[in-house]
Design an enzyme around this catalytic site. Structure first.
Site, PDB file in Angstrom:
ATOM      1  N   GLU A 203      29.694  57.655  31.984  1.00 16.04           N
ATOM      2  CA  GLU A 203      30.403  56.873  30.968  1.00 16.04           C
ATOM      3  C   GLU A 203      31.917  56.804  31.211  1.00 16.04           C
ATOM      4  OE1 GLU A 203      29.205  58.278  27.078  1.00 16.04           O
ATOM      5  OE2 GLU A 203      27.264  57.261  27.250  1.00 16.04           O
TER       6      GLU A 203
ATOM      7  N   GLU B 264      19.047  49.642  26.704  1.00 17.44           N
ATOM      8  CA  GLU B 264      17.736  49.080  27.019  1.00 17.44           C
ATOM      9  C   GLU B 264      17.704  47.569  26.808  1.00 17.44           C
ATOM     10  OE1 GLU B 264      17.264  53.364  25.790  1.00 17.44           O
ATOM     11  OE2 GLU B 264      18.196  51.610  24.859  1.00 17.44           O
TER      12      GLU B 264
END
Length: 804
Positions: free
Chosen positions: A429, A513
């Site tokens: 991240e 997702e």
């Protein structure tokens, strides 16, 4: 991406965990240290008076000793940092005269500066990296020598999670001749592999500290599990004075036993270096042969067989033990994860202790080995609660430019021989929108995690990510081209506008997702997986139902200290396993999704109106008021289930719900035995039951293993409060007192209560949800030991263990 065939090795010496340097005669150097918190003038000096300092053995984490305080940072679990010193006085014996002497630290958090007889050998800021110093020029042969280590964790809010403080991993003293195998000097690959034969290539690097060239012979022998030699090779080499030289050798292994997550077959490699007929160095290496395959449409394959990676992210602490975690504790935790169907680990977000990788090799886990959580700029560190208040900005970014390439190189060299490690991650991240990088695309879209919306032109521009990623990926490929480079992207919407994803061989998406399908279509050559995911059914179905998504890594596998909510809070509780290593209800839900063995579980809670989906966190409790409407949930991997109460059907047979993954019934409470029966193809496949418990009556205690090593082996005593009939009392919170007899001592108690901010250094603690664990360590002598548990108003318990 092309299929890569690899043979990996794990350095092993006479005892477990010694093979981190691959040369000489390593000796554990953990015992007999002096310790004091604070900064002391001249503490580096050999003649400094440390007689009043605390005596202890390593590994040691001083932060976890507390005290907890709301004035400390929530990010690191409201526990303290600071500065402290360690000192150890030792002598070299006559048998090692003329040898070179090295000191090797598996991990010091952080800014560990090492001194020998007052001379500074250097300082490594990264608390997760293993490193070694040559003591030879400064040692007084046959006399007393003093090793001193200053550990500076005064910037205690330097992480988004708990780090610990101190020399929290093993320390090794290594004796070697003037000519020896280099540090991390043996490496394996298999350029060709099949069921019939594998070609094994070794690279052994030898260093010559003498003032003359040496002619050497390097022998390799590969032994199977029965200690039979199945391949061997020999090569001659010359190493010039004061230089380092590698030699490459090849061997053929017929009908190789392949390492996999189901059958983690391992070999032993014996590397011997001779000068004439004299053995001058040797090492024994455990090897695993296996083949990796990555395809943008077909996903991941191991040894040519497609599979789904069912992974978890884990941090490195173990509750009250802090970051100084014994191998046995990791083994119990990993075996529990394995029982759920888990087959992979992501080392979030840093290299972890060598024990973890060795156990992953032995138990059959794939490992993403991750190097960094931040690059050139720091991320936010929450001080007053997770995503609460004003953040701080201490962190590893302050030494990234100076040390990143060295740290990454050392991680790869240390761990590249593990069959479990299947990808190298260069970052987690680092592309989090506006923390710190920004991009104009953020004016249009955001990510699925909480973040500051919109483009912030005063923040570093996201275009910088590509250049840094290229530098780091080049380091990986220089030292190990056999595994892919990956990273966990928080903001693919932003990173897709940069060169960053294109640098990676395999691209991980964190909580994204929703972009799988569109990005698979837009970037057809991109190999995709979920590098960090939630526990929802939908997140799993995105993997299960899409061949091109090869796996997911849940946040998290195990509860951890730090990233705490507002005071009082010890840490984050999204794990499948709690701080004490017990399975939580969501572990059984995950088992129902991941395991192929038929299973069932029951949990309950008061029925709630307008509940969107049944809970995955339902406790195994059947104690309510008569007439209460209770939701009973069943987690199962079978096709249907029915519910019985005291032998009578109270919940008709229901089919598995593929939308939620949960079968449930709402029924009025009545005491007794609640039981679920699950069916596959019309036949009973699994059962699980709950019983109404009475008031707490006794302590039940059982050792995870009844025999431990006398050399500081750790017993784990599992404690459960029960009623007069031996039924678990989940709602109990009694205080337990632990005492020991014999050659053991109590390390810690842990009950996994996320809000209990008490003293964890003592011998008493309240159970949580009726359970607790006691960690007991052998003190060096063989014999029988007794561990006693008492509580006011309860029948006590005694557990006997053998130290040998």
């Amino acid at each position: 991406m092309r299929t890569t065939a690899i043979l990996f090795i794990l350095m092993i010496w006479a005892s477990m965990g010694t093979g981190q340097v691959s040369f000489g005669e390593p000796q554990l150097f953990n015992q007999g240290w002096k310790f004091a918190k604070g900064d002391f003038e001249n503490a580096r000096a050999a003649d400094f008076d440390d007689s009043r300092w605390r005596s202890l053995d390593l590994p040691h984490d001083w932060s976890v000793e507390g005290p907890y305080s709301p004035h400390n940072a929530s990010a690191t679990g409201y526990l303290p940092g600071g500065i402290a010193w360690y000192r150890k006085t030792f002598s070299t014996d006559a048998g090692h005269a003329g040898k070179r002497i090295y000191i090797y630290f598996e991990g010091i958090y952080r800014d560990g500066e090492v001194f020998i007889n007052g001379k500074s050998l250097g300082m490594r800021p990264n608390g997760y990296i293993s490193y070694m110093y040559d003591l030879t020029p400064h040692i007084k042969q046959g006399e007393s020598n003093t090793l001193a280590v200053r550990v500076d964790h005064s910037k205690s809010a330097d992480s988004r999670w708990y780090t610990g403080s101190g020399i929290y991993r093993n320390v090794w003293l290594i004796y070697a001749g003037p000519v020896h195998i280099a540090q991390w000097g043996v490496f394996y690959t298999t350029p060709e592999i099949s069921e019939k034969q594998s070609t094994i290539q070794t690279e052994t690097t030898v260093v010559n500290h003498s003032d003359k060239p040496v002619n050497l012979t390097v022998n390799q022998e590969l032994l199977d599990k029965n200690q039979k030699v199945v391949a061997k090779a020999s090569a001659k080499m010359t190493v010039a004075a004061g230089s380092t030289q590698p030699v490459t050798q090849n061997m053929k292994v017929n009908q190789p036993a392949l390492w996999s997550v189901d059958t983690p077959a391992l070999y032993q490699l014996k590397t011997t270096v001779l000068q004439g007929k004299d053995i001058i160095d040797r090492t024994i290496t455990t090897a695993g042969i296996r083949q990796l395959g990555f395809d943008p449409d077909k996903g991941f394959s191991l040894n040519g067989k497609s599979m789904k990676v069912k992974g978890v992210c884990i941090h490195h602490d173990a509750g009250s033990l802090g970051s100084a975690v014994p191998r046995e504790v990791w083994q119990r935790r990993l075996e529990t994860l394995k029982s759920l169907g888990c087959n992979a680990i992501r080392t979030s977000h840093n290299p972890q202790a060598p024990d973890l990788y060795q156990l992953a090799d032995e138990l059959g886990f794939l490992v993403i080995n991750e190097a960094f959580d931040e690059w050139e700029f720091p991320k936010k560190k929450w001080l007053e609660g997770w995503n609460q208040g004003k953040p701080g900005f201490q962190g590893h970014a302050e030494f990234f430019e100076e040390w990143a390439e060295t740290d990454l190189r050392d991680m790869i060299l240390r761990d590249r021989n593990h069959p479990s490690v299947f990808m190298w991650s260069i970052g987690n991240e680092v592309d989090y929108p506006n923390d710190p990088y920004s991009h104009p695309i953020l004016n249009k879209e955001g990510i699925q995690q909480q973040h500051t919306a919109g483009f912030l032109p005063n923040q570093p521009h996201a275009d910088r990510l590509g250049g840094i990623a290229k530098r780091l990926a080049a380091i990986v490929r220089e030292h190990d081209s056999s595994r892919p480079v990956t990273a966990g992207l928080a903001g693919p919407i932003m990173s897709n506008e940069t060169e960053y994803p294109g640098v990676l061989d395999v691209v991980g998406y964190n909580y994204t997702e929703s972009r799988y399908a569109m990005d698979h279509e837009k970037y057809p050559e991109r190999v995709l997986y979920g590098s960090e995911n939630g526990h929802s059914m939908d997140a799993w179905k995105a993997v299960r139902d899409n061949e091109y998504i090869f796996g997911q890594f849940l946040w998290t596998g195990i509860d951890y200290l730090g990233e705490s909510h507002r005071w009082p809070s010890r840490g984050f509780t999204s794990g499948l396993i709690d701080l004490a290593g017990y399975k939580k209800p969501r572990a059984y839900f995950r088992e129902s999704l991941w395991s192929e063995k038929p299973m069932a579980y029951l949990g309950t809670y008061l029925a709630r109106r307008n509940e969107r989906s049944p809970s995955v966190d339902a406790l195994p409790v059947w104690n309510y008021n008569n007439g209460d409407m209770v939701r009973v949930v069943c987690y199962t991997n079978c096709g249907s289930a029915k519910l019985l109460l005291n032998g009578s059907e109270v919940g008709g047979e229901k089919p598995y719900d593929d939308h939620t993954g949960i079968i449930f019934w709402d029924i009025p409470f009545s005491p007794g035995k609640l039981e679920v029966i699950s069916y596959k193809a019309g036949r009973e496949a699994a059962r699980y039951s709950l019983e109404t418990s009475q008031r707490p009556q006794a302590i039940s205690a059982k050792a995870w293993k009844e025999t431990i090593s006398k050399d500081r082996g750790v017993a784990q005593i599992e404690i459960q409060i029960v009623d007069k009939d031996g039924k678990p009392v989940i709602l109990s919170d009694e205080e337990i007192v632990c005492t020991t007899e014999g050659p053991v001592k109590l390390l810690r108690l842990e009950a996994s209560n996320p809000r209990d901010k008490g003293d964890y250094t003592g011998n008493r603690l309240r159970v949580f949800q009726g359970k607790m664990i006691a960690y007991v360590e052998a003190t060096g002598e063989p014999g029988k030991a007794s561990i006693n548990f008492t509580s006011q108003w309860l029948d006590g318990a005694k557990v006997d263990i053998i130290s040998e």
